[in-house]
Each structure stands twice: as structure tokens, then as C-alpha cells.
Design a protein around this motif. Structure first.
Motif, PDB file in Angstrom:
ATOM      1  N   LEU A  45       0.832  -1.209   0.000  1.00 45.21           N
ATOM      2  CA  LEU A  45       0.000   0.000   0.000  1.00 45.21           C
ATOM      3  C   LEU A  45       0.865   1.257   0.000  1.00 45.21           C
ATOM      4  CD1 LEU A  45      -2.781   1.314   0.221  1.00 45.21           C
ATOM      5  CD2 LEU A  45      -2.703   0.941   2.685  1.00 45.21           C
ATOM      6  N   GLY A  46       0.687   2.089  -1.032  1.00 45.71           N
ATOM      7  CA  GLY A  46       1.542   3.279  -1.187  1.00 45.71           C
ATOM      8  C   GLY A  46       2.922   2.855  -1.660  1.00 45.71           C
ATOM      9  N   CYS A  47       2.938   1.979  -2.673  1.00 45.69           N
ATOM     10  CA  CYS A  47       4.209   1.356  -3.114  1.00 45.69           C
ATOM     11  C   CYS A  47       5.097   2.327  -3.879  1.00 45.69           C
ATOM     12  CB  CYS A  47       3.916   0.136  -3.976  1.00 45.69           C
ATOM     13  SG  CYS A  47       3.148   0.578  -5.569  1.00 45.69           S
ATOM     14  N   THR A  67       0.064  -1.032  -5.043  1.00 45.99           N
ATOM     15  CA  THR A  67      -1.034  -0.062  -5.059  1.00 45.99           C
ATOM     16  C   THR A  67      -0.522   1.333  -4.725  1.00 45.99           C
ATOM     17  OG1 THR A  67      -2.453  -1.850  -4.300  1.00 45.99           O
ATOM     18  CG2 THR A  67      -3.306   0.398  -4.051  1.00 45.99           C
ATOM     19  N   ASP A  68      -0.823   2.293  -5.596  1.00 47.82           N
ATOM     20  CA  ASP A  68      -0.317   3.643  -5.335  1.00 47.82           C
ATOM     21  C   ASP A  68      -1.214   4.695  -5.968  1.00 47.82           C
ATOM     22  OD1 ASP A  68       2.072   4.912  -3.985  1.00 47.82           O
ATOM     23  OD2 ASP A  68       2.057   5.989  -5.883  1.00 47.82           O
ATOM     24  N   LEU A  69      -1.080   5.915  -5.445  1.00 41.55           N
ATOM     25  CA  LEU A  69      -1.878   7.045  -5.937  1.00 41.55           C
ATOM     26  C   LEU A  69      -1.081   7.953  -6.867  1.00 41.55           C
ATOM     27  CD1 LEU A  69      -4.617   8.562  -5.670  1.00 41.55           C
ATOM     28  CD2 LEU A  69      -3.627   9.794  -3.753  1.00 41.55           C
ATOM     29  N   TRP A  70       0.118   8.343  -6.439  1.00 43.30           N
ATOM     30  CA  TRP A  70       0.869   9.345  -7.198  1.00 43.30           C
ATOM     31  C   TRP A  70       1.538   8.757  -8.446  1.00 43.30           C
ATOM     32  CZ3 TRP A  70       4.165  11.444  -2.477  1.00 43.30           C
ATOM     33  CH2 TRP A  70       3.283  12.002  -1.523  1.00 43.30           C
ATOM     34  N   VAL A  71       1.863   7.463  -8.392  1.00 44.23           N
ATOM     35  CA  VAL A  71       2.543   6.820  -9.526  1.00 44.23           C
ATOM     36  C   VAL A  71       1.515   5.980 -10.280  1.00 44.23           C
ATOM     37  CG1 VAL A  71       4.435   5.303 -10.228  1.00 44.23           C
ATOM     38  CG2 VAL A  71       4.717   6.779  -8.216  1.00 44.23           C
ATOM     39  N   ALA A  94      -4.842   3.445  -7.043  1.00 46.69           N
ATOM     40  CA  ALA A  94      -6.000   3.569  -6.145  1.00 46.69           C
ATOM     41  C   ALA A  94      -5.676   4.504  -4.993  1.00 46.69           C
ATOM     42  CB  ALA A  94      -6.401   2.197  -5.593  1.00 46.69           C
ATOM     43  N   GLU A  95      -6.731   5.055  -4.448  1.00 45.45           N
ATOM     44  CA  GLU A  95      -6.632   5.918  -3.271  1.00 45.45           C
ATOM     45  C   GLU A  95      -6.820   5.025  -2.035  1.00 45.45           C
ATOM     46  OE1 GLU A  95      -6.683   9.044  -0.570  1.00 45.45           O
ATOM     47  OE2 GLU A  95      -8.233   7.525  -0.620  1.00 45.45           O
ATOM     48  N   ALA A  96      -6.074   5.306  -0.997  1.00 44.13           N
ATOM     49  CA  ALA A  96      -6.042   4.431   0.180  1.00 44.13           C
ATOM     50  C   ALA A  96      -7.385   4.337   0.904  1.00 44.13           C
ATOM     51  CB  ALA A  96      -4.960   4.926   1.140  1.00 44.13           C
ATOM     52  N   HIS A  97      -8.278   5.318   0.670  1.00 39.42           N
ATOM     53  CA  HIS A  97      -9.601   5.256   1.302  1.00 39.42           C
ATOM     54  C   HIS A  97     -10.627   4.597   0.389  1.00 39.42           C
ATOM     55  CE1 HIS A  97      -7.541   8.588   3.344  1.00 39.42           C
ATOM     56  NE2 HIS A  97      -8.252   8.243   4.398  1.00 39.42           N
ATOM     57  N   SER A 111       3.284  -1.546   4.082  1.00 42.25           N
ATOM     58  CA  SER A 111       3.211  -0.157   3.635  1.00 42.25           C
ATOM     59  C   SER A 111       4.467   0.543   4.153  1.00 42.25           C
ATOM     60  CB  SER A 111       1.948   0.513   4.186  1.00 42.25           C
ATOM     61  OG  SER A 111       1.855   1.839   3.698  1.00 42.25           O
ATOM     62  N   ILE A 112       5.295   0.981   3.201  1.00 44.30           N
ATOM     63  CA  ILE A 112       6.582   1.578   3.570  1.00 44.30           C
ATOM     64  C   ILE A 112       6.581   3.062   3.215  1.00 44.30           C
ATOM     65  CG2 ILE A 112       9.111   1.461   3.269  1.00 44.30           C
ATOM     66  CD1 ILE A 112       7.888  -1.129   4.471  1.00 44.30           C
ATOM     67  N   ASP A 113       6.790   3.902   4.219  1.00 41.75           N
ATOM     68  CA  ASP A 113       6.902   5.352   4.013  1.00 41.75           C
ATOM     69  C   ASP A 113       5.669   5.932   3.303  1.00 41.75           C
ATOM     70  OD1 ASP A 113       7.891   7.922   4.004  1.00 41.75           O
ATOM     71  OD2 ASP A 113       9.330   7.592   2.375  1.00 41.75           O
TER      72      ASP A 113
HETATM   73  C1  LIG Z   1       7.172   8.996   0.035  1.00 40.62           C
HETATM   74  S1  LIG Z   1       6.340   7.994  -1.127  1.00 40.62           S
HETATM   75  C2  LIG Z   1       6.959   6.399  -0.720  1.00 40.62           C
HETATM   76  C3  LIG Z   1       6.773   5.412  -1.803  1.00 40.62           C
HETATM   77  C4  LIG Z   1       7.363   4.027  -1.539  1.00 40.62           C
HETATM   78  N1  LIG Z   1       6.587   3.258  -0.600  1.00 40.62           N
HETATM   79  C5  LIG Z   1       8.779   4.144  -1.052  1.00 40.62           C
HETATM   80  O1  LIG Z   1       9.027   3.964   0.140  1.00 40.62           O
HETATM   81  O2  LIG Z   1       9.616   4.458  -1.883  1.00 40.62           O
HETATM   82  C6  LIG Z   1       4.694   7.956  -0.455  1.00 40.62           C
HETATM   83  C7  LIG Z   1       3.699   7.194  -1.329  1.00 40.62           C
HETATM   84  O3  LIG Z   1       2.448   7.174  -0.643  1.00 40.62           O
HETATM   85  C8  LIG Z   1       1.440   7.215  -1.599  1.00 40.62           C
HETATM   86  N2  LIG Z   1       0.225   7.800  -1.023  1.00 40.62           N
HETATM   87  C9  LIG Z   1       0.113   8.936  -0.298  1.00 40.62           C
HETATM   88  N3  LIG Z   1      -1.172   9.187  -0.002  1.00 40.62           N
HETATM   89  C10 LIG Z   1      -1.888   8.168  -0.567  1.00 40.62           C
HETATM   90  C11 LIG Z   1      -3.267   7.854  -0.612  1.00 40.62           C
HETATM   91  N4  LIG Z   1      -4.157   8.653  -0.033  1.00 40.62           N
HETATM   92  N5  LIG Z   1      -3.632   6.737  -1.267  1.00 40.62           N
HETATM   93  C12 LIG Z   1      -2.726   5.922  -1.856  1.00 40.62           C
HETATM   94  N6  LIG Z   1      -1.394   6.168  -1.838  1.00 40.62           N
HETATM   95  C13 LIG Z   1      -0.994   7.287  -1.209  1.00 40.62           C
HETATM   96  C14 LIG Z   1       1.938   8.116  -2.709  1.00 40.62           C
HETATM   97  O4  LIG Z   1       1.305   7.804  -3.914  1.00 40.62           O
HETATM   98  C15 LIG Z   1       3.446   7.857  -2.680  1.00 40.62           C
HETATM   99  O5  LIG Z   1       3.871   7.035  -3.720  1.00 40.62           O
END
Ligand SMILES: C[S@@+](CC[C@H](N)C(=O)[O-])C[C@H]1O[C@@H](n2cnc3c(N)ncnc32)[C@H](O)[C@@H]1O
Length: 235
Positions: A45-47, A67-71, A94-97, A111-113
């Protein structure tokens, strides 16, 4: 700590795809508290760019829903193809909510960072993440945080860089949040050993955000920041 698995990846590939403190090393340490078996279905989650998804598929033979939002899913799919893992890593935008998964679908979630962007909300774990995990399944999260809890009173040396809305918290803060959940048990929150090394790898990258983080990390000087690693079991 030695990162024998992460060390096997091309440093240039890792550096080019980092979005924060070295996520592969962070996951390698956190995975030491987990029990992955080949064939498991894992939510990442948030990959981001999917470094951790590639790592999970290659190192543990699991199937990963990256699964990610920004990428975008397309960008990640191209990366997964180039790394030879597209048969085991499924890119999802996808959005996390609003996660598009069935309840009890996953054997584990990592879920990392990323979790601090949404998982600080009191009901996030119970409403959005835990229901997707099978009973007995594993949840592991690593977030940037603080050694101590500061609430609104962030120390002056770092307050120009870190705002309360960044949701940086201590291990105890996260532990208390998850202990309130009726859907998880055996929560353990710890400071990850890789913190300094993971940050140093990020700062050495040429990502513009990393370059701007260098000043913050100089001011921080190893006194305040933490990488909080949490694990729990789905009830
Ligand atoms: C700092 S990056 C870290 C990405 C990766 N996990 C890493 O450690 O390299 C934070 C990630 O969280 C994701 N993210 C933030 N808010 C999100 C949300 N509401 N739904 C899904 N992903 C989200 C972003 O898309 C972003 O890729």
C-alpha cells in the motif's frame, strides 16, 4: 545491520526509483519480523515506484498488488516488466480510502513510508486496511517518525522543516493507535535500525526532494528522527 538481499539490486536502479529513505532496506529489516511464504497474496500500500513490490516478489515468491496514488499503474507496469516480475506484481492505481479489493483477500499487507499520509486517522486501520486481510494475516508498516512524541511542539531546530500535519509520531503513539483496534492483535512498534542508513541513501540520490531534504537532515543531526516499524496480526 547487513542488508544482504537489498545489496543484490543495482544501486543505480534503486537510486533512480527512490521516493524517500531506502525502502528496500526498510522492508528487508521489517520482513525479519514477518513470515512470508511463496504464493501468498500481499498488498503493498503506497508502493510508489514499486521497489518494495519488486523486492517482495523476488525475495519471497509472493504475489503483490502494488497499489499507489501518485505513480500510475502504467508506469509501474513498465518497471515490473523491465524487472521480470510482471507475472507476480499487479500494478493498481487507487486511493487508500477507496481500495478496490475484496475483504479478507490478502495474506499480508505492507506499507513503507506511506501510511502516515492516511493511517494516522483514528478509524483508518479498522475501516480501510484491516478488513482486507485474512484472519491470522500479517500487517507491517514503516513510517518516518520521531524518537519522542512532540505533538504540536516540534523542536525548534526542525520545526522549519517538519510540520504537525506531516504526522510524524513516536513508536508509542502508533502502538497506542493500533492497540485500540478490535481487528488486530499482537501489535509491536519498534525503532528500525536501518533509519540512519536508509536516510543517507536517500540524501545521496539526485532526486530534487532528496537534495532539499539535505538541509533538514543537517539540522536534525541524528537527534529526533526515527523510522517506526509496526507489525500486527489480523484477528
Ligand atoms: C514517500 S512515497 C513512498 C513510496 C514508496 N513506498 C517508497 O518507500 O519508496 C509515499 C507514497 O504514498 C502514496 N500515497 C500517499 N497518499 C496516498 C493515498 N491517499 N492513497 C494511496 N497512496 C498514497 C503516494 O502515492 C506515494 O507514492
Amino acid at each position: 545491520m547487513k542488508f544482504s538481499k537489498s545489496a543484490a539490486y543495482d544501486p543505480e536502479f534503486v537510486r533512480a526509483n527512490m521516493m524517500g529513505p531506502n525502502s528496500m532496506k526498510t522492508l528487508e529489516e521489517l520482513a525479519g519480523y514477518m513470515n512470508f511464504k511463496p504464493g501468498m497474496r500481499v498488498l503493498d500500500l503506497g508502493c510508489g515506484t514499486g521497489l518494495t513490490s519488486i523486492f517482495l516478489a523476488r525475495e519471497f515468491g509472493v504475489t503483490v498488488f502494488a497499489t499507489d496514488l501518485w505513480v500510475s499503474a502504467t508506469e509501474n507496469y513498465e518497471r515490473f516488466l523491465s524487472m521480470g516480475v510482471a507475472d507476480r506484481v499487479i500494478p493498481i492505481h487507487a486511493e487508500a480510502h477507496d481500495l478496490p479489493y475484496a475483504e479478507a483477500y490478502f495474506d499480508a499487507a505492507v506499507s513503507i513510508d506511506a501510511f502516515h499520509y492516511f493511517g494516522h486517522e483514528a478509524d483508518y486501520l479498522d475501516k480501510h486496511l484491516a478488513p482486507l486481510i485474512k484472519p491470522g494475516g500479517q500487517i507491517a508498516v514503516a513510517v518516518p517518525g520521531f524518537i519522542e512524541e512532540y505533538g504540536e511542539n516540534i523542536p525548534m531546530d526542525i520545526s522549519p522543516y517538519v510540520k504537525p500535519e506531516y504526522n510524524f509520531h513516536s513508536c508509542n503513539w502508533w502502538q497506542s493507535l493500533w492497540e485500540k483496534s478490535p481487528l488486530v492483535k499482537n501489535t509491536v512498534s519498534r525503532s528500525l535500525e536501518c533509519c540512519a542508513e536508509a536516510w543517507a541513501d536517500w540524501l545521496a540520490s539526485y532526486n530534487p526532494y532528496a537534495i532539499s531534504d539535505r538541509e533538514m537532515m543537517k539540522a536534525e543531526g541524528g537527534r529526533f528522527f526515527n523510522l517506526v516499524g509496526m507489525t500486527a496480526e489480523r484477528v
